[in-house]
Structures are given as structure tokens and as C-alpha cells.
Design a protein around this motif. Sequence first.
Motif, short mmCIF file in Angstrom:
data_model
loop_
_atom_site.label_atom_id
_atom_site.label_comp_id
_atom_site.label_asym_id
_atom_site.label_seq_id
_atom_site.Cartn_x
_atom_site.Cartn_y
_atom_site.Cartn_z
N ALA A 168 0.83 -1.19 0.00
CA ALA A 168 0.00 0.00 0.00
C ALA A 168 0.87 1.24 0.00
O ALA A 168 0.60 2.20 0.67
CB ALA A 168 -0.87 -0.02 1.23
N PRO A 191 -1.40 5.58 -2.35
CA PRO A 191 -2.32 6.01 -1.28
C PRO A 191 -3.49 5.08 -0.99
O PRO A 191 -4.59 5.53 -0.79
CB PRO A 191 -2.83 7.35 -1.82
CG PRO A 191 -2.46 7.42 -3.24
CD PRO A 191 -1.44 6.40 -3.51
N SER A 192 -3.24 3.75 -0.96
CA SER A 192 -4.37 2.85 -0.77
C SER A 192 -4.99 2.94 0.61
O SER A 192 -6.19 2.87 0.76
CB SER A 192 -3.93 1.41 -1.01
OG SER A 192 -3.35 0.91 0.13
N GLU A 193 -4.10 3.11 1.62
CA GLU A 193 -4.64 3.10 2.97
C GLU A 193 -5.61 4.25 3.15
O GLU A 193 -6.72 4.07 3.63
CB GLU A 193 -3.51 3.19 3.97
CG GLU A 193 -2.76 1.88 4.06
CD GLU A 193 -1.71 1.88 5.14
OE1 GLU A 193 -1.73 2.78 5.97
OE2 GLU A 193 -0.89 0.97 5.15
N ASP A 253 -7.13 5.76 0.83
CA ASP A 253 -8.29 5.59 -0.01
C ASP A 253 -9.28 4.63 0.60
O ASP A 253 -10.47 4.87 0.62
CB ASP A 253 -7.88 5.04 -1.38
CG ASP A 253 -7.04 6.06 -2.11
OD1 ASP A 253 -7.32 7.25 -1.93
OD2 ASP A 253 -6.13 5.66 -2.83
N HIS A 266 -5.05 -2.80 -6.58
CA HIS A 266 -6.07 -1.98 -5.92
C HIS A 266 -5.64 -0.50 -5.90
O HIS A 266 -6.41 0.39 -6.22
CB HIS A 266 -6.30 -2.51 -4.51
CG HIS A 266 -7.28 -1.70 -3.71
ND1 HIS A 266 -8.62 -1.68 -3.99
CD2 HIS A 266 -7.09 -0.86 -2.67
CE1 HIS A 266 -9.22 -0.86 -3.14
NE2 HIS A 266 -8.31 -0.36 -2.33
N ASN A 267 -4.36 -0.28 -5.56
CA ASN A 267 -3.84 1.09 -5.52
C ASN A 267 -3.86 1.75 -6.89
O ASN A 267 -4.23 2.92 -7.02
CB ASN A 267 -2.39 1.10 -5.00
CG ASN A 267 -2.31 0.65 -3.57
OD1 ASN A 267 -3.30 0.70 -2.85
ND2 ASN A 267 -1.14 0.20 -3.16
N VAL A 275 -7.38 2.67 -7.80
CA VAL A 275 -7.83 3.87 -7.08
C VAL A 275 -7.26 5.12 -7.76
O VAL A 275 -7.96 6.10 -7.99
CB VAL A 275 -7.41 3.80 -5.59
CG1 VAL A 275 -7.60 5.14 -4.91
CG2 VAL A 275 -8.21 2.74 -4.87
N ARG A 301 -9.41 7.97 -9.62
CA ARG A 301 -9.22 9.37 -9.21
C ARG A 301 -8.89 10.22 -10.44
O ARG A 301 -9.43 11.30 -10.64
CB ARG A 301 -8.07 9.44 -8.21
CG ARG A 301 -7.97 10.77 -7.53
CD ARG A 301 -6.91 10.72 -6.48
NE ARG A 301 -7.33 9.99 -5.30
CZ ARG A 301 -6.52 9.45 -4.42
NH1 ARG A 301 -5.23 9.51 -4.60
NH2 ARG A 301 -6.98 8.84 -3.35
N MET A 343 -6.64 -3.97 1.36
CA MET A 343 -7.31 -2.71 1.72
C MET A 343 -6.59 -1.97 2.86
O MET A 343 -6.95 -0.84 3.19
CB MET A 343 -8.75 -2.97 2.17
CG MET A 343 -9.57 -3.80 1.21
SD MET A 343 -10.22 -2.83 -0.15
CE MET A 343 -11.79 -2.35 0.48
#
Lengths: 260, 176
Positions: free
Chosen positions: A239, A242-244, A246, B69-70, B73, B77, B146
Amino acid sequence: MKEFEKNINGELNELPVYKVRPEKDQEILKAIDNLRVVGKGLARGSSTFYSLIYFNMKKFSSLLAAVVLVIGVVTYNAQTSFAHYLEEAHESLDALQAALADGEISDDEDVEGLIEDILENTEKAGEAAEDEDDFEALEDLHEEEIETFNKTAEVSDDEDLDEKASDAIESVEEEQADLAEERDEDEDEDEDDHEDEDGDDESDDHDDGEEDHDSSDDESEDDNEEEEDDGEDHKKDGASTPSEEDSEDESDSSDEELDD
Amino acid sequence: MKKFGHKQFVAEYHKVKDKVFTYLMYRVSFNRDIAEDLLMEIILKAYENLPKYDPEKGSFKSWVFAIAHNELVNYWRGAKITQSLDEMEELGEKAYSRYMADEETSKNLENKKVWQILEFMSQGDKEIIMMRFMDDLNYDEISLIMGKEPGAIRTQLSRALDKFRDLYQKFYPSIP
């Protein structure tokens, strides 16, 4: 709820699975390979230039160091680096394979030129190879080359080109033999060094065993510290983007929805 | 920390590539070009960060999914997908029609109910349901991806499923 979850699970599992197109798959694999080669080249190149810059800064002036840096960057591509020659050889080989795939093979000078380029760069890469990874990359290249040259001879109707391809195969086989010999020599040298080191260590141990014991303790402590650091890295690295934040944002927003 | 070399990386890549690609396809409105570009970025990022990966702390699959996942996102964005409700509905319809037009998908017409409902859910709820039931990730893996505790993931999933069930019953009252 359990029954309901089961139903959703069943239905979602039946949704189609998508596959990466083979051409994209190849593109990704090639990009990974390039990254490996470039990464190694940069690591080697940078250590040489850092040494030069450091030396010049210490002895002369920062201006001279800057000049060395500029010259170094400009001439870096022209350096006899393994990565450079390996990439060049692969590019020519890809072009030859593309020509074979299109069925456009003839006594055309372009094809002969490609074969010459491949052989020249392979030879230079062989001279610049330094470690086990380089040897492995060369080994793969040699195999791919022999396969391609065989196919070239098979597909071509021209005698000159057949001969050129056969000579190229011989040349690559010689390179393979040289490479095997060089690897054997390296292994022998490593073994000799290892034996020498063992001998020295033994005599040192006899002289001051206590000190050695202490230092090994220090080392193991250091190792533990390093492991702890790595652990932290790992927690962050998945992570690192900025996954955390997000995911927290997402959960916050879903919580807000619930509150509403 | 065990060393994870180039060859191992390539072997693992072959194992996870279609799973990650499917994960991306369902999240970028089935746009193959975007999904493939994202996959390329994810795999290269994983390769660059390989020295930081420790197999003892989690599977390669969950590590790559975390990077995916990152990236996703960041993509959302950048694409500013979460805008007005009208735009959301339009995007949902487009995604649904692309999904239905897909040859593989049209074989599974029965699945449209689930997908249709998911399209009406918030991104966070949809994401966690898909991770658990579609991508077959367990609570620990989702928690790693997550960046939350497994307990929090269980709670979030349970809430998302409640919402899903409400919508399901609203859309298909005849189905128990």
C-alpha cells in the motif's frame, strides 16, 4: 444470511473470467525483461561514475566532477555494457523473427545484415558478461538464435542465405561452448577462493576465538534489526501508493451512508 | 527475508495474470485496452518493488492485488468517475451494455441479476463483495489489500451484503 451469501457466491463465481491477449502478455514479459537488463546496467554504470565523480571532487574541483558527469552520461550509451549489446542482439533477432513470420525471407541484404548484427552483438555481449544472471540471459539468447537461424535456413530458397544461416549456427554454438568454459572457470575460481577463505578463518578462530564469537553475536543482532526493518517495508509496500487513505476514505464514506 | 528472483516472478506472473486482468476488467467497465494498460503498470511496479516483497508475510497473489487496488484507485481518481448521479447512471448503463455485448458474458445471461445490482451499489460496497465472492480472496487477503484489520473487513462485508440483499429483494421480489 448464510444461504444468501452462498447464492451470491455461486452466481458471482459463474461470471466469465477474462484472459490477457497473447500479444499483450508478450509485451509485458518483454517489459519485465527489459527492466531487469536496464536495472542491472544502470547499477553497474552508476557505481563506476560515482567513483569517478568522488575521485575528482576529492582531488580537483567540483567543476571537473561536473564535466566528468556530463561526459559520463553522454558516453554511457556507447559503453561496452552487457545490457546494451544484449538488447541490440534481441532487437535484430526480433526483426528476423518478424520477417520469418511474414514469410518474407530471401537473399535480401537486410536479412544477411540482421544475421550479422545478431552475431556481432551476441559476441560483444559475451565479452561483457559478468555474473550468473548475464550468463543465463546469454544462454537463452543463444538458444533462441539457433532456433531462428535453423528456421531461416529451412524457409529460405537461396543457397547463399542457407550457408549464412548455417555459419551463424556454428558461430553461436562456438559462443555457447566458450560460455560454458568461462562458467566452469568461474566456478573453479569461486571454489578455490572459498577453500582459501575457510583456511584463513580456521587459523583466525584459533588465535582469538572469543573475539570472533562476540562479533558473530553482533552480526546476528544486526540481522534481526534488518529483518524488522524489512517487515515494516512490507507492510507499507503493498500500500505504498495512497491505498490506505483511499480505503479508509471508502470505509468512512460507507459508514456515513449507513449513519444517514 | 527469502530472495524472490526474476524466474520466480515470471512463474508467479503467469499464475496470477488472468485473475488480476479479470479483476481489472470488471472495474473499468470492461474496457480491455484500459485493463491491459493497467495490468502492465501493475506488473512493472511489482517487479520494481520485488526486493520489498517477503513471501513469508503474504502470498504473491495478495501482494499483486494490493498493488492493483492502488493503481485502480489512482485510475478512478484520474478518470474522475465518481461525479454526478446522472453520469454514474450513464456509466453504469454503458458498462452493462458492454458486458452484455461480450460474447463470453452473453453465455451467462442468468448472471445479469447479480451484476445489475452490483452496478447500483457504492464503489466501496461493490468492491468488497467482488473481492470476496468473485476474486475468491479470503478475509486476510482483503485485509492486506485494503490495509484494514480482518475484523473491519468482516463488518464492512456484512453491511454491504445487507444492502445487496435489500436491492435484490427490491429488484426481484419474487425470488426468495
